[in-house]
Design a protein around this motif. Structure first.
Motif, PDB file in Angstrom:
ATOM      1  N   MET A  36       0.773  -1.317  -0.002  1.00 12.13           N
ATOM      2  CA  MET A  36      -0.042  -0.012  -0.068  1.00 12.13           C
ATOM      3  C   MET A  36       0.842   1.201   0.067  1.00 12.13           C
ATOM      4  N   PRO A  37       0.697   1.943  -1.234  1.00 15.97           N
ATOM      5  CA  PRO A  37       1.477   3.222  -1.040  1.00 15.97           C
ATOM      6  C   PRO A  37       0.674   4.470  -0.468  1.00 15.97           C
ATOM      7  N   ASN A  38       1.701   5.230   0.430  1.00 18.89           N
ATOM      8  CA  ASN A  38       1.111   6.323   0.679  1.00 18.89           C
ATOM      9  C   ASN A  38       0.602   7.504  -0.087  1.00 18.89           C
ATOM     10  N   ILE A  39      -0.273   8.582   0.251  1.00 17.57           N
ATOM     11  CA  ILE A  39      -0.244   9.579  -0.521  1.00 17.57           C
ATOM     12  C   ILE A  39       0.381  10.973   0.032  1.00 17.57           C
ATOM     13  N   ASP A  40      -0.285  11.473   1.195  1.00 17.63           N
ATOM     14  CA  ASP A  40       0.232  12.354   2.026  1.00 17.63           C
ATOM     15  C   ASP A  40       0.197  12.341   3.439  1.00 17.63           C
ATOM     16  N   SER A  41       0.211  13.354   4.197  1.00 20.56           N
ATOM     17  CA  SER A  41       0.010  13.186   5.453  1.00 20.56           C
ATOM     18  C   SER A  41      -1.585  12.930   6.214  1.00 20.56           C
ATOM     19  N   THR A  42      -2.460  13.192   5.115  1.00 21.03           N
ATOM     20  CA  THR A  42      -3.783  12.888   5.429  1.00 21.03           C
ATOM     21  C   THR A  42      -4.142  11.437   5.302  1.00 21.03           C
ATOM     22  N   THR A  43      -3.253  10.501   4.547  1.00 19.11           N
ATOM     23  CA  THR A  43      -3.784   8.978   4.366  1.00 19.11           C
ATOM     24  C   THR A  43      -3.009   8.309   5.288  1.00 19.11           C
ATOM     25  N   LEU A  84       9.949   7.855   8.882  1.00 23.45           N
ATOM     26  CA  LEU A  84      10.929   7.059   8.572  1.00 23.45           C
ATOM     27  C   LEU A  84      11.796   6.691   9.876  1.00 23.45           C
ATOM     28  N   LYS A  85      12.004   7.859  10.626  1.00 22.78           N
ATOM     29  CA  LYS A  85      12.845   7.804  11.797  1.00 22.78           C
ATOM     30  C   LYS A  85      12.314   6.861  12.889  1.00 22.78           C
ATOM     31  N   PHE A  86      11.092   6.968  13.031  1.00 24.21           N
ATOM     32  CA  PHE A  86      10.520   6.307  14.388  1.00 24.21           C
ATOM     33  C   PHE A  86       9.813   5.156  14.185  1.00 24.21           C
ATOM     34  N   SER A  87       9.524   4.898  12.928  1.00 19.34           N
ATOM     35  CA  SER A  87       8.878   3.565  12.421  1.00 19.34           C
ATOM     36  C   SER A  87       9.649   2.523  11.517  1.00 19.34           C
ATOM     37  N   LYS A  88       9.591   1.369  11.834  1.00 20.12           N
ATOM     38  CA  LYS A  88      10.352   0.416  11.210  1.00 20.12           C
ATOM     39  C   LYS A  88       9.325  -0.308  10.295  1.00 20.12           C
ATOM     40  N   GLU A  89       8.276  -0.042  10.317  1.00 20.36           N
ATOM     41  CA  GLU A  89       7.032  -0.804   9.754  1.00 20.36           C
ATOM     42  C   GLU A  89       7.142  -0.670   8.040  1.00 20.36           C
ATOM     43  N   TYR A  90       7.657   0.436   7.747  1.00 21.83           N
ATOM     44  CA  TYR A  90       7.657   0.823   6.160  1.00 21.83           C
ATOM     45  C   TYR A  90       8.590   0.026   5.410  1.00 21.83           C
ATOM     46  N   VAL A  91       7.950  -0.650   4.026  1.00 20.42           N
ATOM     47  CA  VAL A  91       8.673  -1.445   3.253  1.00 20.42           C
ATOM     48  C   VAL A  91       9.251  -0.780   2.040  1.00 20.42           C
ATOM     49  N   ALA A  92       8.899   0.693   2.041  1.00 22.83           N
ATOM     50  CA  ALA A  92       9.178   1.313   0.833  1.00 22.83           C
ATOM     51  C   ALA A  92       8.891   2.895   0.874  1.00 22.83           C
ATOM     52  N   ILE A  93       9.526   3.437   0.088  1.00 23.01           N
ATOM     53  CA  ILE A  93       9.041   5.060  -0.091  1.00 23.01           C
ATOM     54  C   ILE A  93       8.316   5.281  -1.391  1.00 23.01           C
ATOM     55  N   GLU A 123      19.369   6.111   2.141  1.00 25.04           N
ATOM     56  CA  GLU A 123      19.880   6.025   3.533  1.00 25.04           C
ATOM     57  C   GLU A 123      19.129   4.943   4.349  1.00 25.04           C
ATOM     58  N   TYR A 124      17.863   4.672   4.284  1.00 31.54           N
ATOM     59  CA  TYR A 124      17.065   3.603   5.059  1.00 31.54           C
ATOM     60  C   TYR A 124      16.991   2.170   4.307  1.00 31.54           C
ATOM     61  N   ASP A 125      17.847   2.290   2.995  1.00 37.94           N
ATOM     62  CA  ASP A 125      17.879   0.782   2.147  1.00 37.94           C
ATOM     63  C   ASP A 125      16.393   0.445   1.945  1.00 37.94           C
ATOM     64  N   LEU A 126      15.698   1.285   1.487  1.00 39.01           N
ATOM     65  CA  LEU A 126      14.340   1.016   1.049  1.00 39.01           C
ATOM     66  C   LEU A 126      14.149   1.164  -0.478  1.00 39.01           C
ATOM     67  N   PRO A 127      13.224   0.389  -1.148  1.00 36.67           N
ATOM     68  CA  PRO A 127      13.148   0.760  -2.518  1.00 36.67           C
ATOM     69  C   PRO A 127      12.077   1.862  -2.548  1.00 36.67           C
ATOM     70  N   ILE A 128      12.151   2.514  -3.971  1.00 34.40           N
ATOM     71  CA  ILE A 128      11.036   3.613  -4.266  1.00 34.40           C
ATOM     72  C   ILE A 128      10.126   3.155  -5.199  1.00 34.40           C
ATOM     73  N   VAL A 129       8.949   3.717  -5.038  1.00 32.86           N
ATOM     74  CA  VAL A 129       7.910   3.334  -5.988  1.00 32.86           C
ATOM     75  C   VAL A 129       7.524   4.782  -6.643  1.00 32.86           C
ATOM     76  N   ILE A 130       7.542   4.689  -8.034  1.00 38.85           N
ATOM     77  CA  ILE A 130       7.643   5.758  -8.879  1.00 38.85           C
ATOM     78  C   ILE A 130       6.266   6.086  -9.510  1.00 38.85           C
ATOM     79  N   HIS A 131       5.700   7.284  -9.219  1.00 34.81           N
ATOM     80  CA  HIS A 131       4.422   7.823  -9.863  1.00 34.81           C
ATOM     81  C   HIS A 131       4.848   8.554 -11.137  1.00 34.81           C
TER      82      HIS A 131
END
Length: 259
Positions: A36-43, A84-93, A123-131
């Motif tokens: 699930m990709p994020n959109i912005d702070s509202t999502t 990014l700093k406080f959560s290890k849950e994210y699997v991508a940017i 920096e966090y060794d995460l993949p990126i998902v590009i729009h």
């Protein structure tokens, strides 16, 4: 049948009435992971909530979508940085990138935001998902300096040219995301895919958008990734099971989950 939906916005309001049923239909279709990709702070809150209910099945990303980039972009980026700093849950940017289809007002800001998030991915060794929408050359220009870095990712909802596909694959750890667009009558993707190795393809829905044939016109959902699989199998002249296996392995590879 093994299937992975690498891009699905199931946390949006349009799924609030029947989210558990949507997940059950995905499982029944053979979907083993939903990203699930994020959109912005509202999502962020809705996305994390959806992923916590189905932990180990739904996986969250964090990022600022280009259409949410405006004069306030620095504050939005601060929120991404904090997550990014406080959560290890994210699997991508993701999803990140550029979109010049509707408006070019914040073109420069979109470039700055993309570059910043690419740096965080490294920096966090995460993949990126590009729009990417009407912005391929601009995105390529931002990414080009990172060609010799460990940057990896997915060019989501690819609808570009054969030449653009070749340029994406100059980045050895990048994959091309294919969704329901490949099933559309006027799509040029079947011809483009003929020149792309299946080892470079991942499948996605982009739910609730871009519903594949034969369900076009309905709200898209993760189970419909199977319709895209059937079309891709036809294009490559391979069994759906074989395509499902290869594309699932590609997805787990890019998200760092390959056992």
């Amino acid at each position: 049948m093994r299937l992975i939906d690498t891009h699905s916005h199931l946390f949006l309001e349009v799924f609030s009435e029947d989210f558990p049923q949507v997940i059950e239909r995905a499982r029944a279709a053979g979907v083993t992971h939903i990203f699930m990709p994020n959109i912005d702070s509202t999502t962020i809150e809705a996305m994390l909530s959806a992923c916590s209910v189905y932990k180990g099945y739904c996986f969250p990303m964090i990022g600022l979508h280009p259409t949410s980039v405006n004069a306030n972009y620095e504050k939005e980026l601060e929120i991404v940085a904090r997550e990014l700093k406080f959560s290890k849950e994210y699997v991508a940017i993701g999803e990140i990138g550029m979109d010049l289809y509707w408006d070019k007002t914040y073109l420069k800001e979109q470039q700055i935001v993309l570059d910043k998030q690419v740096n965080w991915a490294l920096e966090y060794d995460l993949p990126i998902v590009i729009h990417c929408r009407d912005a391929f050359d601009y995105i390529y220009k931002v990414l080009e300096p990172y060609k010799k870095t460990p940057l990896r990712g997915i060019f989501h909802s690819f609808t570009g040219t054969a030449e653009e596909a070749t340029r994406v694959l100059e980045f050895s750890d990048f994959f091309i995301g294919i969704n329901g667009v490949v099933t559309f009558k006027k799509s040029h993707l079947p011809e483009i895919l003929a020149g792309i190795p299946l080892e470079k393809i991942v499948l996605e829905t982009d739910s609730p958008y871009l519903t594949p044939v034969p369900n076009r016109g309905k709200r898209n959902e993760s189970a419909y990734v199977k319709d895209t699989l059937m079309k891709v199998s036809e294009i490559y002249g391979m069994s759906p099971e074989a395509v499902g296996d290869v594309t699932s392995e590609n997805a787990l590879k890019v998200f760092g989950m390959l056992k």
